[in-house]
Scaffold this active site. Structure first.
Site, PDB file in Angstrom:
ATOM      1  N   GLU A   1       0.796  -1.229   0.000  1.00 33.87           N
ATOM      2  CA  GLU A   1       0.000   0.000   0.000  1.00 33.87           C
ATOM      3  C   GLU A   1       0.831   1.283   0.000  1.00 33.87           C
ATOM      4  O   GLU A   1       0.745   2.102   0.913  1.00 33.87           O
ATOM      5  CB  GLU A   1      -0.959  -0.005   1.191  1.00 33.87           C
ATOM      6  CG  GLU A   1      -2.001  -1.091   1.090  1.00 33.87           C
ATOM      7  CD  GLU A   1      -3.090  -0.996   2.155  1.00 33.87           C
ATOM      8  OE1 GLU A   1      -2.896  -0.307   3.173  1.00 33.87           O
ATOM      9  OE2 GLU A   1      -4.134  -1.629   1.958  1.00 33.87           O
TER      10      GLU A   1
ATOM     11  N   GLU B   1      -5.605  -7.831  -0.718  1.00 34.35           N
ATOM     12  CA  GLU B   1      -6.345  -7.614   0.531  1.00 34.35           C
ATOM     13  C   GLU B   1      -7.789  -7.265   0.215  1.00 34.35           C
ATOM     14  O   GLU B   1      -8.064  -6.511  -0.720  1.00 34.35           O
ATOM     15  CB  GLU B   1      -5.759  -6.473   1.367  1.00 34.35           C
ATOM     16  CG  GLU B   1      -4.481  -6.789   2.097  1.00 34.35           C
ATOM     17  CD  GLU B   1      -4.054  -5.653   3.023  1.00 34.35           C
ATOM     18  OE1 GLU B   1      -4.937  -4.880   3.474  1.00 34.35           O
ATOM     19  OE2 GLU B   1      -2.855  -5.524   3.274  1.00 34.35           O
TER      20      GLU B   1
END
Length: 453
Positions: free
Chosen positions: A187, A291
C-alpha cells in the site's frame, strides 16, 4: 517442483493454471494494534516493554509471540478449508536496525523461514510482503513509522535501504519454489505518483539481478488502488502481477446503508473493483487481489444486533468472491488471526481502522467543525493527499486517535507486564496459539465454499 510464474493474465505452475486463494498473516512479523491489541505502533510498544521488563525478558516475550502465532496446527486448519496461499507481511525492523542501516540481522529469517517451511509441508504457497518500510511508505499506522507523513518517498536513503533488503531476501529465497512471489511494498501512498514507479523499477532491477524465478506482485499507489501513472512500464518488468486491495464500503460500520445485495449495491462493488484493475485489463496483465474483506460485529459492542450485522457482512464477502470467481482472480483475504475483529480465527480499540466511531465522535467533532469553519471552509482546500481515501474527518481521527491519544496509553499497556517472569510471559504469548483460539465459522464456511481448488 516448478515455480509459480505469470503467463498473460494468469498464474501458472508449469503448464497448469493456478489460482491462489488464501489470507494474510497480519499481526505477526508486522504487528498491528487492531490485530493483536495494543496502542500505537509496534516499535513504540516494543520500546515500552523493554523499559518495563528489560531487554532480555521483553525479547523473550516477543520471540515467543512470533513462535506461537503460527504453527503446524494453523497450517493444517488453513489447508483443511481448501486454501493454498498465505501472504506473509513483515516489518523491515526484523532485518535491519535504523541505527545500523544495511547491516543484516540474520535472526530476522528465523521465524520467516520457519513459517515458510511449515506452509510448504502442507502444500501452501507463501507470498512475502514488505508491509513496513523504512520511513513509512504510506500515511497509515501499519507501516510502523509513528507518523502520518510517508517519509519513505521524501528520503532516497530509505528507498535505498528497501532495495538493499529485497536484494538480500531474493538471494536467500531464490531457489524456494513454495514461495509464490514477492510483494515489494504494501500500500504505497506517494503524492508524487511517479516516485512509486521509479522505486519499483529499481526493485525490479535488483531482484532480477539475483532471482528470475519468482513472481513480483506490484501494489498500485494510494493503498493499492491507483495504477494511473504506471504508463507502459510493465513492458520492462518480467514475470510480474499487479496487486489491488479491494475493500468494499458495505463491509464496515461507516457504511451509510445496510447491505442487502441489491442489484445497485452489487454494481457499486463491481464498479470499484473494475476501476482499480482497469489499467491491467486494458493491457492484458495479471491481477492479484492482495487484501479485502469486511470487519465483524462483536456481542460485547453490538449486543443483540451482532448476528444480523455479521450475516450482512458475510453476504458482502460472498458477492465479492462470486465476482472474483467469474474472473478466475487470485486473492488473499485480510486476515487469518486477530483478537476478534476480522480474523478467521481469533482469541478471547485504540486503533480506529474499520471501527464504529459512535462513542468517540463527540470528542473529535468539535475539531472537525472548527477546521471546516475557521481553517479550510472551502471544501477543495480540505482535499489533502491521500484524499479521497482520507477525507478531513478521517485525517482528524487518524492523527488524534492513532497517534496522539495512543501515545499516552502505551506506558499503561506496558505496565501490565511489570513483575512477570518467563513462565507468565510464555503463557501470555500462548494466548495466540491455535488451540487457544476460536473459529469464525461463518467466515470460514464462505471461504471454503469459494476455495474451489
Amino acid at each position: 517442483m516448478s515455480f509459480v510464474t505469470v503467463s498473460g493474465t494468469k498464474l501458472v505452475v508449469g503448464n497448469e493454471e493456478i489460482i491462489l486463494r488464501g489470507a494474510g498473516l497480519g499481526g505477526w512479523m508486522n504487528m498491528e494494534n487492531f490485530i493483536t491489541g495494543y496502542p500505537g505502533c509496534e516499535f513504540q510498544v516494543r520500546d515500552a516493554l523493554a523499559d518495563v521488563l528489560g531487554t532480555e525478558l521483553s525479547g523473550f516475550f516477543f520471540d515467543k509471540f512470533l513462535e506461537y502465532f503460527f504453527q503446524d496446527d494453523d497450517a493444517k486448519f488453513f489447508k483443511s478449508l481448501g486454501l493454498n496461499c498465505i501472504r506473509l507481511p513483515f516489518n523491515y525492523r526484523h532485518f535491519e536496525d535504523d541505527m545500523s542501516p544495511r547491516v543484516m540481522k540474520n535472526e530476522g529469517f528465523k521465524h520467516l523461514d520457519r513459517v515458510i517451511d511449515i506452509c510448504s509441508k502442507h502444500g501452501i504457497y507463501t507470498i512475502l510482503d514488505l508491509h513496513a518500510a523504512p520511513g513509512g511508505q504510506n500515511t497509515g499506522w501499519h507501516c510502523d513509522s509513528g507518523s502520518h507523513v510517508a517519509n519513505f518517498w521524501l528520503h532516497k536513503d530509505f528507498q535505498d535501504r528497501a532495495v538493499w533488503l529485497w536484494t538480500e531476501l531474493a538471494l536467500h529465497y531464490k531457489d524456494n519454489s513454495w514461495i509464490a512471489g514477492y510483494n515489494p511494498l504494501n500500500e504505497p501512498a506517494a503524492a508524487s505518483h511517479t516516485r512509486v514507479v521509479s522505486f519499483y523499477d529499481r526493485v525490479h532491477t535488483a531482484i532480477r539481478a539475483v532471482d528470475r524465478n519468482h513472481v513480483i506482485f506490484w501494489d498500485g499507489n494510494t493503498f493499492a488502488s491507483d495504477f494511473s501513472h504506471f504508463g507502459d512500464v510493465h513492458k520492462k518488468w518480467t514475470n510480474s502481477a499487479y496487486s489491488i486491495h479491494d475493500y468494499a464500503e458495505f463491509g464496515f460500520p461507516s457504511s451509510k446503508e445496510n447491505y442487502s445485495s441489491t442489484d445497485e449495491q452489487r454494481k457499486r462493488i463491481r464498479r470499484s473493483y473494475e476501476k482499480k484493475k482497469a489499467w491491467m485489463d486494458e493491457r492484458g496483465l495479471c491481477v492479484w487481489n492482495g487484501e479485502f474483506g469486511p470487519v465483524y460485529a462483536r456481542k460485547e459492542y453490538d449486543g443483540d444486533k451482532t448476528d444480523e450485522i455479521n450475516k450482512r457482512r458475510y453476504k458482502v464477502l460472498e458477492d465479492q468472491l462470486d465476482m472474483y470467481k467469474q474472473d478466475s482472480l487470485s486473492w488473499s483475504i485480510w486476515l487469518y488471526k486477530d483478537i476478534g475483529f476480522q480474523g478467521m480465527v481469533y482469541r478471547l480499540a485504540i486503533d480506529a481502522w474499520g471501527a464504529d466511531e459512535t462513542y468517540v465522535q463527540p470528542t473529535f467533532q468539535p475539531i472537525i467543525d472548527m477546521l471546516k469553519k475557521e481553517v479550510v471552509p472551502d471544501e477543495m482546500d480540505q482535499r489533502l493527499y491521500p484524499w479521497p481515501v482520507w477525507k478531513l474527518p478521517t485525517r482528524v481521527g487518524r492523527l488524534g486517535r492513532s497517534i496522539l491519544f495512543s501515545e499516552y496509553m502505551i506506558k499503561e499497556w506496558a505496565e501490565h507486564f511489570r513483575g512477570k517472569g518467563k513462565e507468565e510471559l510464555d503463557l501470555l504469548a500462548q494466548s495466540f496459539k491455535f488451540d487457544h483460539c476460536l473459529h469464525r465459522d461463518g467466515l470460514n464456511r464462505v471461504l471454503t465454499d469459494h476455495a474451489g481448488l
